[in-house]
Structure formats: C-alpha cells, structure tokens
Scaffold this motif. Structure first.
Motif, PDB file in Angstrom:
ATOM      1  N   SER A   1      -5.872   6.089   7.318  1.00 17.29           N
ATOM      2  CA  SER A   1      -5.169   5.140   6.457  1.00 17.29           C
ATOM      3  C   SER A   1      -5.319   3.725   7.003  1.00 17.29           C
ATOM      4  CB  SER A   1      -3.689   5.493   6.389  1.00 17.29           C
ATOM      5  OG  SER A   1      -2.985   4.452   5.765  1.00 17.29           O
ATOM      6  N   ILE A   2      -5.435   2.805   6.095  1.00 16.08           N
ATOM      7  CA  ILE A   2      -5.533   1.392   6.461  1.00 16.08           C
ATOM      8  C   ILE A   2      -4.143   0.746   6.511  1.00 16.08           C
ATOM      9  CG2 ILE A   2      -5.815   0.462   4.128  1.00 16.08           C
ATOM     10  CD1 ILE A   2      -7.925  -0.376   7.198  1.00 16.08           C
ATOM     11  N   LEU A   3      -3.112   1.529   6.184  1.00 12.85           N
ATOM     12  CA  LEU A   3      -1.752   1.014   6.124  1.00 12.85           C
ATOM     13  C   LEU A   3      -1.313   0.292   7.407  1.00 12.85           C
ATOM     14  CD1 LEU A   3       0.771   0.905   4.263  1.00 12.85           C
ATOM     15  CD2 LEU A   3       1.442   3.109   5.165  1.00 12.85           C
TER      16      LEU A   3
ATOM     17  N   PRO B   1      -0.779  -7.457  16.773  1.00 10.65           N
ATOM     18  CA  PRO B   1      -0.434  -7.947  15.444  1.00 10.65           C
ATOM     19  C   PRO B   1      -1.190  -9.250  15.156  1.00 10.65           C
ATOM     20  CG  PRO B   1       1.549  -7.294  16.629  1.00 10.65           C
ATOM     21  CD  PRO B   1       0.419  -7.223  17.608  1.00 10.65           C
TER      22      PRO B   1
ATOM     23  N   ASP C   1      -7.279  -9.012  21.099  1.00 12.30           N
ATOM     24  CA  ASP C   1      -7.330  -9.903  19.938  1.00 12.30           C
ATOM     25  C   ASP C   1      -8.322  -9.390  18.906  1.00 12.30           C
ATOM     26  OD1 ASP C   1      -5.654 -12.383  20.765  1.00 12.30           O
ATOM     27  OD2 ASP C   1      -6.824 -11.849  22.533  1.00 12.30           O
TER      28      ASP C   1
ATOM     29  N   VAL D   1     -10.792  -7.185   4.694  1.00 11.10           N
ATOM     30  CA  VAL D   1      -9.493  -6.656   4.267  1.00 11.10           C
ATOM     31  C   VAL D   1      -8.438  -7.321   5.141  1.00 11.10           C
ATOM     32  CG1 VAL D   1      -8.076  -4.605   3.982  1.00 11.10           C
ATOM     33  CG2 VAL D   1     -10.552  -4.459   3.631  1.00 11.10           C
ATOM     34  N   LEU D   2      -7.605  -8.145   4.526  1.00 15.91           N
ATOM     35  CA  LEU D   2      -6.680  -8.995   5.279  1.00 15.91           C
ATOM     36  C   LEU D   2      -5.259  -8.474   5.113  1.00 15.91           C
ATOM     37  CD1 LEU D   2      -8.149 -12.357   3.946  1.00 15.91           C
ATOM     38  CD2 LEU D   2      -8.730 -11.208   6.091  1.00 15.91           C
ATOM     39  N   GLY D   3      -4.703  -7.909   6.164  1.00 14.05           N
ATOM     40  CA  GLY D   3      -3.313  -7.473   6.103  1.00 14.05           C
ATOM     41  C   GLY D   3      -2.393  -8.683   6.056  1.00 14.05           C
TER      42      GLY D   3
ATOM     43  N   ALA E   1      -2.912  -1.600   9.301  1.00 16.72           N
ATOM     44  CA  ALA E   1      -3.423  -2.980   9.322  1.00 16.72           C
ATOM     45  C   ALA E   1      -2.491  -3.907   8.565  1.00 16.72           C
ATOM     46  CB  ALA E   1      -4.830  -3.031   8.729  1.00 16.72           C
ATOM     47  N   LEU E   2      -1.927  -3.399   7.484  1.00 12.98           N
ATOM     48  CA  LEU E   2      -0.984  -4.208   6.709  1.00 12.98           C
ATOM     49  C   LEU E   2       0.290  -4.460   7.500  1.00 12.98           C
ATOM     50  CD1 LEU E   2       0.306  -5.425   4.194  1.00 12.98           C
ATOM     51  CD2 LEU E   2       0.713  -3.118   3.368  1.00 12.98           C
ATOM     52  N   LEU E   3       0.814  -3.406   8.108  1.00 20.74           N
ATOM     53  CA  LEU E   3       2.101  -3.525   8.798  1.00 20.74           C
ATOM     54  C   LEU E   3       2.006  -4.399  10.045  1.00 20.74           C
ATOM     55  CD1 LEU E   3       3.353   0.133   8.388  1.00 20.74           C
ATOM     56  CD2 LEU E   3       4.255  -1.899   7.260  1.00 20.74           C
ATOM     57  N   ASN E   4       0.802  -4.620  10.528  1.00 22.59           N
ATOM     58  CA  ASN E   4       0.620  -5.475  11.691  1.00 22.59           C
ATOM     59  C   ASN E   4      -0.138  -6.748  11.365  1.00 22.59           C
ATOM     60  OD1 ASN E   4       1.836  -3.969  13.979  1.00 22.59           O
ATOM     61  ND2 ASN E   4       0.459  -2.377  13.198  1.00 22.59           N
ATOM     62  N   ALA E   5      -0.291  -7.022  10.065  1.00 18.56           N
ATOM     63  CA  ALA E   5      -0.932  -8.267   9.631  1.00 18.56           C
ATOM     64  C   ALA E   5      -2.291  -8.443  10.285  1.00 18.56           C
ATOM     65  CB  ALA E   5      -0.019  -9.468   9.907  1.00 18.56           C
ATOM     66  N   GLN E   6      -3.038  -7.339  10.381  1.00 19.15           N
ATOM     67  CA  GLN E   6      -4.372  -7.417  10.989  1.00 19.15           C
ATOM     68  C   GLN E   6      -5.443  -7.644   9.923  1.00 19.15           C
ATOM     69  OE1 GLN E   6      -4.002  -3.559  12.738  1.00 19.15           O
ATOM     70  NE2 GLN E   6      -3.455  -4.347  14.756  1.00 19.15           N
ATOM     71  N   ARG E   7      -6.578  -8.137  10.402  1.00 17.09           N
ATOM     72  CA  ARG E   7      -7.739  -8.324   9.526  1.00 17.09           C
ATOM     73  C   ARG E   7      -8.783  -7.256   9.843  1.00 17.09           C
ATOM     74  NH1 ARG E   7      -9.522 -13.291  12.189  1.00 17.09           N
ATOM     75  NH2 ARG E   7      -7.907 -12.685  13.640  1.00 17.09           N
ATOM     76  N   VAL E   8      -9.313  -6.624   8.832  1.00 14.98           N
ATOM     77  CA  VAL E   8     -10.427  -5.692   9.004  1.00 14.98           C
ATOM     78  C   VAL E   8     -11.645  -6.352   8.371  1.00 14.98           C
ATOM     79  CG1 VAL E   8     -11.322  -3.393   8.511  1.00 14.98           C
ATOM     80  CG2 VAL E   8      -8.861  -3.722   8.891  1.00 14.98           C
ATOM     81  N   LEU E   9     -12.621  -6.704   9.202  1.00 13.61           N
ATOM     82  CA  LEU E   9     -13.749  -7.504   8.741  1.00 13.61           C
ATOM     83  C   LEU E   9     -15.001  -6.638   8.673  1.00 13.61           C
ATOM     84  CD1 LEU E   9     -13.042 -10.439  11.214  1.00 13.61           C
ATOM     85  CD2 LEU E   9     -12.311 -10.281   8.826  1.00 13.61           C
TER      86      LEU E   9
ATOM     87  N   LEU F   1       0.875  -1.161   0.000  1.00 13.31           N
ATOM     88  CA  LEU F   1       0.000   0.000   0.000  1.00 13.31           C
ATOM     89  C   LEU F   1       0.909   1.207   0.000  1.00 13.31           C
ATOM     90  CD1 LEU F   1      -3.130   0.205   0.196  1.00 13.31           C
ATOM     91  CD2 LEU F   1      -2.785   0.728   2.596  1.00 13.31           C
TER      92      LEU F   1
ATOM     93  N   PRO G   1      -5.534   8.904   1.820  1.00 13.34           N
ATOM     94  CA  PRO G   1      -5.861   7.479   1.741  1.00 13.34           C
ATOM     95  C   PRO G   1      -7.334   7.276   1.421  1.00 13.34           C
ATOM     96  CG  PRO G   1      -5.634   8.140   4.017  1.00 13.34           C
ATOM     97  CD  PRO G   1      -5.257   9.331   3.189  1.00 13.34           C
TER      98      PRO G   1
ATOM     99  N   GLN H   1     -17.120  -6.917   3.236  1.00 12.90           N
ATOM    100  CA  GLN H   1     -15.869  -7.494   2.742  1.00 12.90           C
ATOM    101  C   GLN H   1     -14.831  -7.592   3.859  1.00 12.90           C
ATOM    102  OE1 GLN H   1     -15.415  -4.494  -0.225  1.00 12.90           O
ATOM    103  NE2 GLN H   1     -16.203  -5.779  -1.878  1.00 12.90           N
TER     104      GLN H   1
END
Lengths: 335, 335, 335, 335
Positions: free
Chosen positions: D268-270, D251, D231, C279-281, D272-280, C260, C266, C277
């Motif tokens: 920013s959703i960034l 994470p 969690d 969104v899976l990091g 979530a990526l850097l911490n390998a999180q899931r946004v459901l 990203l 953003p 949906q």
C-alpha cells in the motif's frame, strides 16, 4: 526576393535598405518559412545604430520577430511540414537549458539574419508552433517582448498573491501585465499618460500610477502595497528608473533587468545588497520557454495587444512610429 | 556585568567603550546565554563609524557573532534548557521564509544589542544549537560569515560540477571555499598573497590566482574554466572588483553580492543584463538556514578556520588586528 | 463552557459528546480564541472511528477547522491582540519548513484538542490572520481543505497553461478548482452528478466528466488534453480511483495523494515508475503556507464555497449531513 | 557486421542471437559510432523475457549502454566529428525538459535498436561527450545506471547534510553512493554480504547495514539517523523493500522509485500519504541531465566502479554473470 537589410550603423534612415536577395533554399535540417507578419522592439532600433554587443553583423536582415507558414523543409527535417504555422526564437540556437555564448551570438536580426523578408531559412530547432487562436499579426508580437516578459516572471518565480510592477506600456510591460494576471498576481502599472493607464486597467491592472503627476512614483507603489513594496518589477530601463525601482520593491524582492540605458552616471547597486534583493538580467529566452508560454497563451486564449499594423512596404514608417513611443502594446508589419 | 558598548559613531577608538551593565533577566519566551566566544566581521568595523543603514542604534552592545551556553530560561520557553550549547542568528527575528523589514531591523550588534558581553538575553526563536564537534571558538565564527556564504551558495543554487569563484581569503570567502567543496563544486580563489593562496589550496581550492601578479584576474578565471567563466562568484566587495566579477562569470551565471564599497563612481550593472546574469543581494540568513547549515557542518565534521584568538579584555586589539587584513579565516575573542 | 469531545472510538453517535469544560486561560505565549465558526472534513469523521495514526488522543475536542476572534493573550505574546480575526493551523506546531514528527503529532482535533468549542487556547505561532473580505463562516473553511489544495498545487509546481484534474466536488477538490484557475491552469472536474458538474463549471471548470456515464473517465481526461494526460491530479482517494488517476496523468506528471481508502487490495505503484510520475503525499500544510495562501485569496478576493451552515447546537447533524456526501464545497457550523 | 539481436521473448538463451547485419550508413543529421564497450543493466535481462512496456520491439539490437568513437557523420551534422569520444542517451529522443511519450518510446535496446554491435547509427542529438579521464569501459557504465542515480538525487533535491539510503550494491546504488558523497550527503548502504559492505565503505559509505543479520533494516536506518529517518532512498526494487523504505524515510522525505518487482500483492502507498512523503518515479534521464552529470564526474574525476569485463564474443556469459548478482558496480563488455 525583396528583403530589407541593415547595411551600416548610421541610424535608421541610412542603415535600413531595401535589397534584392536570392530566395533561400533549405539545407539538411533546415526549414524555409514564408513570413506573414513582423513586429518591432526597442532593440531593433538600437541595432541600426551599432554598438549593440553581439548584434553588429553587417549586412544583416533585421528583426527578431516574425510569424508565417512553413514553405519547404530540407533533408532530415522531421518536426515540420509545409503549411505549419510557426514563429522563430529570438536566439536561434538557444533551444533549452542555460544560456551560453553560442546562444547569445545567434540573435535574429542582429547576430544573424532576421525576419524582415518574404522568406527566411532557419534550422528546425529554432521554430515554435504558434497558438491556433492567434492571427499571424498577433503571433508576430511574441518572440522578443512576450518571451522576455514570460522569462522575467518565471525567473522571478512570481506566485499567486504577489504584486508585479510594470513600468510603462511598451510591448514587454503590456505582456508583463497580461502574464502577471495569468499567474494570479496583482499588477501595478506606471505611465505618464492617463489614456495609456486606462488601457492598462482594461487589461487587468489593479493599480495605476501617473508618474508625471507623481514623480516619486516609488512611494505610490509602497502605498499600493501596504508599505511593503512590490515583489517583482520588470525594469525595462527608462532613464533613471532603476534607483526608484530598487526602492519600490520589497526586501528580498526581484528586479528583472530587461533594458537599461547606457547612462553616463550609472546608479549604485548597493541598495540591492542592503535589501537582499535579486537583480535578474533577462535576455529574452529559449525555445523551451517559448513553447511553454505558447501553451499558456493557448489555454487561456490570451490576446496580444496590437497597437497598429503597417504594410511591408512601409517598414521604415513602422520603425519611425515605434520610435515616437505613442504605442500601447506592439507595432506590427504585415506582408 | 562588564560589557562593551558602541556609544558614538566616531570610529573604533572613540566608539567602543567598556561599560558596567546590569545582568539581564529573562522575560517570558526569553533565554539568557552565557557567552564563551565571539568573532569579528567587516560589518562590525563599519558599525563603529555610523551610516550603516538599520545598524545605527546607540548605544548598542556590538557584534553579531557569539556562542555560549544557555544560563537560564524564562516562562514558556520549551526549546532550550540550561547548559544547551547555542549561537544566535545575525538577524534575531528572521526565523524562516522571505526576509522582511522586521528581520532587517533586528541585526545583533547594530540594530539591536549584540553579543560582546558576558551574558545576553534573546528570544528563544533566535537561537540555534551548535554542532557537537565544534569548540565555542569555532562555533562563534558561524553566525555572520558562514551563514552568509551558505545562503549565497544556496541562493545561487550551486550544483556538483559547477565552478565557484571566491575573492580573497576573508571569513566569508574561506567558508565559501569550504562549502563549495561540500557542494561538489570546483573552487577558484584569488588573493594578493601567495601564502594565503597556499592556505586556500590546503582547504581544497582547485585553482588559485594571485591578483597582484595578474591584475586582469578575470582572464585567469576564464582560462581556469575553459573560456566559459565561473558559474557563481561570491562578490565580497573589494574596490573595483564588481566590474571584473561580471566578466569572470559565465552568461547566465550568478554574482552573489555580499559586500560593496560605497564607491563614488559605481560600476554599471549593464553587463549583467547583456549576459543574462543574476546579481543576488545576500544579507546573512534566517534561523532556518543556520540550522540547515549546521546539519551539513556536523555531518561532514567541517572545521571553521580560526586565524587567531584574543582574550575578552583585548577586544579592541582584536578589532585592530582584524582591520589590518592579515587574517585567513576568522578572528575570534574568547571569554 | 459547553464544548464537544470525542470520548471513544465507537463512531459518531457514541463518540461525540457534549461536555462542560472550564474556560481556558492563556499561559505565556498563548492566545485564547473565541470561535465563531467551524467546518468539517472527511478526516473528522474518520477520527470518530479511531485507527487514524497520530489522531487517536482521547478525550479530544474535535475539528481542525475554526475561525474567530482573539479574546485574550498571555504574557510575552507580541503578534496578536484582542479582536484580531484569526484561524489556527491544522498542525498546530508546523510553522514553516519541512514537516516533522512534532508537527504530525500536533493535529487539531485528533492529536491535540481542536476547535469545536466556544473558546480554545493555542500558542501564538499556530494562528493566521484571516482575509478581510471573508466572513467567519467562510474563513472557517480554510484550515484543512484549502491549505491541502494549496499545498498540493504548489508541491506539484503547477504552472500557467498546465491542466489540473479534480476528482469530485468535495472541499479539497472545489478549492483545488478555484486555485487551479488562480494559478492560470486549465481545470478538469469529475463527478457522478450533473448538477454538481454544473456548479463546477460556474466556478471555472474548463472540462467536466460525469463518471457515472463514463466509467472509463481517465480516457475522457486524455481526450480533453489532446491525448497527453493531465499534468497534475488531486487524488482525494475515492475507491479505486488511483489506478485511473495514474493513467489520466501524463508521463512525468504528478499525483498529489490527499486521501486514500485503506483498501484490502491496494493498487500497484508500478505504473508511476514506468511513466516517471511523481506521487506526492500531501498532509495539509504549514502556517507559512496558510499565510501565503491567504495573501492570494485576499488579493483576488476569492470566495470559499459554503454548501450549508448548521448552528453550533446541531453539530452532530452537520457531521451526518457531511457524511451523506450531498455537498459541493464546505459544510459549516456557526456559533 | 557481427551484431547481437533479441529475436524473441523466450529468455536469454533463446532470445539473444548473433546475427550478420549490414554496416549502418548515416542519413542527414545522423552519426555512426564505433562501439568500444558496453555495460549491462537489470532492465536488459527483463527485455529478453518480454512484457516490458514500450521495450518489446522485435528484433532489436540489445543494450542501452555503450561508449565509443564517432566513425562518420551524415549531412548537416555540426556537433560531432570522427574521433569524438561519445556515449548515447538511454532514451535516444529525450533531449531536455519534461519526459514525454516520444522519449519513452525511444529507449535503446528495447524500443529501438541499442548498442551491442560494432557500429550503431544515432541522431546527433542523442550523443554526449564522455569525460576525458574515463576509459571506454568506464564510460560505458554511465548511460543507464549513473544517469538514473543522478536524476534520482537531483529530483529528490538532495542537499549537503542530508542522508541518502542506498539499497544493495548494484550499479544504480553504487553510483548513488558516489554521487551522494559528491552532493555532500551522508550515505547509508544495505547489503546481505559483508564483503560488499566493505567495498561500499571504501567508496565513502558512512553507515552500512547487513540486512541478513538485521531483517528489520529500516530500524537500523532510523538508529543511524537519530530516530528521524533518511531524507531520500533510492528504491531499486528488491522484493518487499518498499514497505520498509517507506518506514526508513523521514516524514516529508523522498522515495526515488527506480525498480519495482511486479508483485502479486503490491504494498500500500497509504504510508506515504500519512507521512507526507514523495514517491518519485525515476526513469533514467535526458541528454541534458547526462551532460550535467558528466561535468560533475569530470570535475571531481569520479571513477565508475567496474566489477568485471567480458570480451564481446562472450556477451551471453556477461548476461549470465550479471544475473547471478555477485557484482558490485557494473558488468562490462569490451569490443
């Protein structure tokens, strides 16, 4: 209409009768399907002999497997219209989610009337759309054998890179082979006939084992898997296979239990405990599973393996040919 | 040090010996644990008689279950230091992921040396931290029985609102009861003794069944579940229970197979197929499962049920008391 | 030995230096690997510029990706011996189970020393065996891009018959394409270059979209999926792609968030809520995932796509070629 | 009958009108429900203002939430009879399985007519039986808020021992708290009012945080979880909470995205990526989820929290009270 009925539990010759029945009419929420093809399963021969739990309604129109076109719909039906190409689910009333007693009591051609007739009446929830690229003959092979194999592989959670063991080349095993390849798995197939194993290789089998030559076939499975064992076996229930299946599957692996001869002397389940294995009783599947499977079949244009097609008037001949176990894949009846 | 060893497979009295052994020293990656308490499991009595697959090493220090403090660590050990409160995993080398043959061959007190000694040496990967609120006596109950019950409930994917059936009031069943409540499930417990059922109710059992009064106890389970059956049973393997368990569980439900008497005349697994049930062979669990379980035990401050504590010198007495099956929960040995 | 180091965060030309370092020696539990090939990832260019969270150690040997042979092992190492063909996991200390802060801080070539050196020292738990049919050049492509794509497809739980959308033809997307086919899925690939789309079709892409010709490429995805949308997208993070990805995926579908750009403005995540949906990091993966992936790669003899190989002395040239984005698949450095 | 209708999108006072409508009659497969109670959700106030995607049908009977008794059934209805106590699913046509566009367009009180009327007509598939121990007022709280919280916890796969973070004390958060305890989890609740936090503790909250006193409330969550993070968070979408939620979750953890203010400047959703999180993205749930939830509510006799009950004639007052955000739990309308 000229249909077939099982009128007793005296075996095929006495049990299966040609009968005149009134054409079915759709009630609210019901659909009439004009059947164009049927297929046979081992369970259908058992039903003619009686004693099959929840499948002993008499009289009953036989066969779970059929495909055709919607001929008419009743009031309130929104999902289907005349001309739609459909098949029905083995358990008419298992739409989605966990199985229950209601679902179990609704098996076509055993618990309730089945598909060996020119026209059948079904609730709209029982139907699935068949993939465009399949003929009715091909689509008629799906409801019992294909959904069973699909449910088994998904219940066992087969992943790419795993090894799936298929016993023999009957309908469930051949679909199991095709689906195993679709799931990215390695497939091992057994048979007592080399020509059947040749066909299996043509369908993608990675390893084949002739168990006539190699009665200790579970050892051949171990050899094919580097000594570890298969991840999953589709145990279709030949005589005495379960003992070997338990040895052919790795610790922590899965035995999908699909058929099982009623043995006088059943094998012990103790080895499954000592190897932390799962034994998964698989009893066909739901409408939701059928639809998911059809989507995969359509996407990859998978072709069911039809062994031989009999005309509708020769349905009894089809049963007899099926019982002779000469087939690879499915035996079909065309109307 | 003064340890115990199983030196033959002639049953408890001959097999279990007090012996002098050198104090263990840690190699690279190894940890010395000073054991403060042990607990007993049915498997430990089987091991003294031999014939238990992958658990017949001789001589062997017995018992999988022990808790204590880290006394010393070898070179390269990063996760543990002297004074840490720990227990070891039943299968020393099952760290995470699927079970395999290496894991199966590493069971403490059967395949490899166990915990009935003042000091034991273990690889650092085999240890787990014990919850702060537990005494060593309580923590010593966890490795076999609690992890087994936890693995069973998670493998069966127990969800809030489901019903879990526990057979008897032994170690696994009592942990199963406590965990079932923790998972938001309804718990049904059987026993032949009303006083044991009273204790189970005190631990949260929603329904209790005295199977001495009600030999057809599976019918009582159906009554308690509105005719449907339990979602999951922890089948700890009493004589002849599996047949009834298969009838006490709903179609599509799970039988967690934990113990099973080697019966001359094993029951047929056919009913599992006809009801689309899963039979899950459960063989304790991994270090990862143990840690996850400990987190839940700590968060909810769950207290293991200790039936009775014997001194280390009376370990043989502890075995005998355990075999008499008078206990509810766990039998413990304190050093 | 002659290694490379990132010595500042001033961009490639200043940051990446050739240095003399002592040959590494194995401590207890450690392994020395003689590196034979490396590969490059977009993250490696970001690291040279600084600001990458948990990847800003200085100085640091760069690159997560490398493959080679075990040269020596330290005391207590049991799993590896000299000559074993291995690669290392991107996060050196993420062995299995959920990710945690310790894992996140152990990324090779950013948080800790990486692989662009003749010899590296690693704990034995960080290594995986590489598939037999792969050269070192091919195997060196796996640690970051392939494991990321594998983790994304498994986290999104891709099933046969589903549709996977790949954005562009970089390393992750090409592995995503190959794995999507392995999982039985339908693959849709976008690019701005027809010759790259041709290569994608050669690797099994079912649908290709040139987004230069079709800036509203999400509409083309909807057309390719009968108006429904893809089940899963591997969102590798081009400028402004996330808005369209959210529209290209079906309600209830998954966006695997892999890269990203840090955008000034953003995009809103609100559409993900309104369409239920996920969104899976996705941040590469664990040693356990790497091993599972390798098993599938070996079973199906999948061949990684190597775009171009540079000699070790020209590592800086390799970085520059990579940054020019002319490649399809992976850019490799051979020692 | 005297019903309510939203007749414009001009906000509550203009939009919500009392109207005379003909009593509904059941077609084939349809059921008439006599409504006894309703409840309000934040979404219901948004609908009066327009702009809510797929919820802008005009005119429309408002409210998704209602409970009552079956008054009459149409032809072909087999599952329901007069007198059955029922509620309807938020998305009338989401029966089971994955969500789709048809489901999304069928939301009661937005896409199609809702429940704020003496009688409503619904297809039989849209109904669920309400737990016996609940009054109609209590049962009317379930369809939107409770099913949303249930879906969120199950989608995030909450396990015993995990920590769930609830933001505020609105309907979804209070159900989230009650369900988190039912799932064996530790619950952390935030609010700006100590008296609301007191109520949360009374319902089982393990940790409470007053964010007025502690604007950096994400740090308080980290403290309550040993520095690791929750969690799972149920992100109900207060202004600017998402940035902190992403920091409050560990994470690899999950952000269940339930509500989200349409912000001019979205976060920013960034991270979530850097911490390998899931946004459901969680959008209420299916009939199947509603039934599963009801089973758990019934088994544990969970009591929904009703803040205040308004008479049917004062529905507009109920909306206004709801908008004032003084409530803890649910605001109900009784007929």
């Amino acid at each position: 209409m000229k249909a077939y009925q099982i009128t007793s539990h005296d075996g095929l010759d006495q049990a299966l009768q040609r009968v005149d029945l009134p054409d079915p009419q759709p009630g609210p929420g019901e659909v009439i399907v004009g059947i164009r093809a049927n297929s046979l399963n081992y369970r259908d021969t058992l039903v003619t002999m009686g004693g099959y739990p929840r499948n002993d309604t008499l009289p009953v129109i036989p066969l779970s497997d059929g495909a055709g076109e919607v001929a008419a719909v009743g009031e309130g039906v929104t999902r289907w219209k005349a001309g739609d190409r459909v098949a029905a689910n083995f358990m008419r009333d298992w739409v989605a989610g966990p199985i229950d007693e209601t679902a179990l009591r609704s098996s076509l051609g055993g618990g309730v009337d089945g598909m060996l007739a020119p026209y059948v009446v079904l609730p709209e929830h029982a139907l699935v759309r068949i993939p465009d690229h399949l003929s009715f003959e091909q689509a008629a092979t799906l409801p019992c054998a294909a959904v069973t194999a699909w449910n088994a592989l998904t219940a066992a959670d087969v992943k790419p890179g795993q090894t799936v063991l298929l016993l023999g080349t009957g309908g469930v095993s051949i679909f199991g082979l095709q689906f195993a390849k679709l799931f990215g798995a390695t497939a091992v197939v057994t048979s007592s006939r080399d020509e059947k194993l040749d066909k299996a290789r043509g369908l993608g089998a990675d390893h084949t084992i002739n168990y006539a030559d190699r009665p200790e076939w579970h050892e051949a499975v171990l050899e094919a898997t580097g000594g570890v064992g298969a991840d999953v076996v589709l145990e279709v229930g030949g005589n005495g296979t379960l003992e070997r299946s338990l040895q052919a599957v790795r610790p922590g692996g899965a035995i999908a239990l699909i058929g099982l001869l009623a043995q006088a002397d059943p094998p012990s389940i103790l080895p499954a405990l000592l190897n932390a294995q799962r034994v998964l009783g698989i009893y066909v599947g739901s409408v939701a599973m059928f639809n998911t499977m059809n989507r995969a079949i359509a996407a990859r244009r998978l072709e069911p393996v039809v062994d031989r097609v009999f005309p509708y008037d020769d349905a009894v001949e089809a049963y007899r040919y099926f019982a002779s176990q000469k087939h690879v894949g499915k035996v079909v009846i065309a109307h």
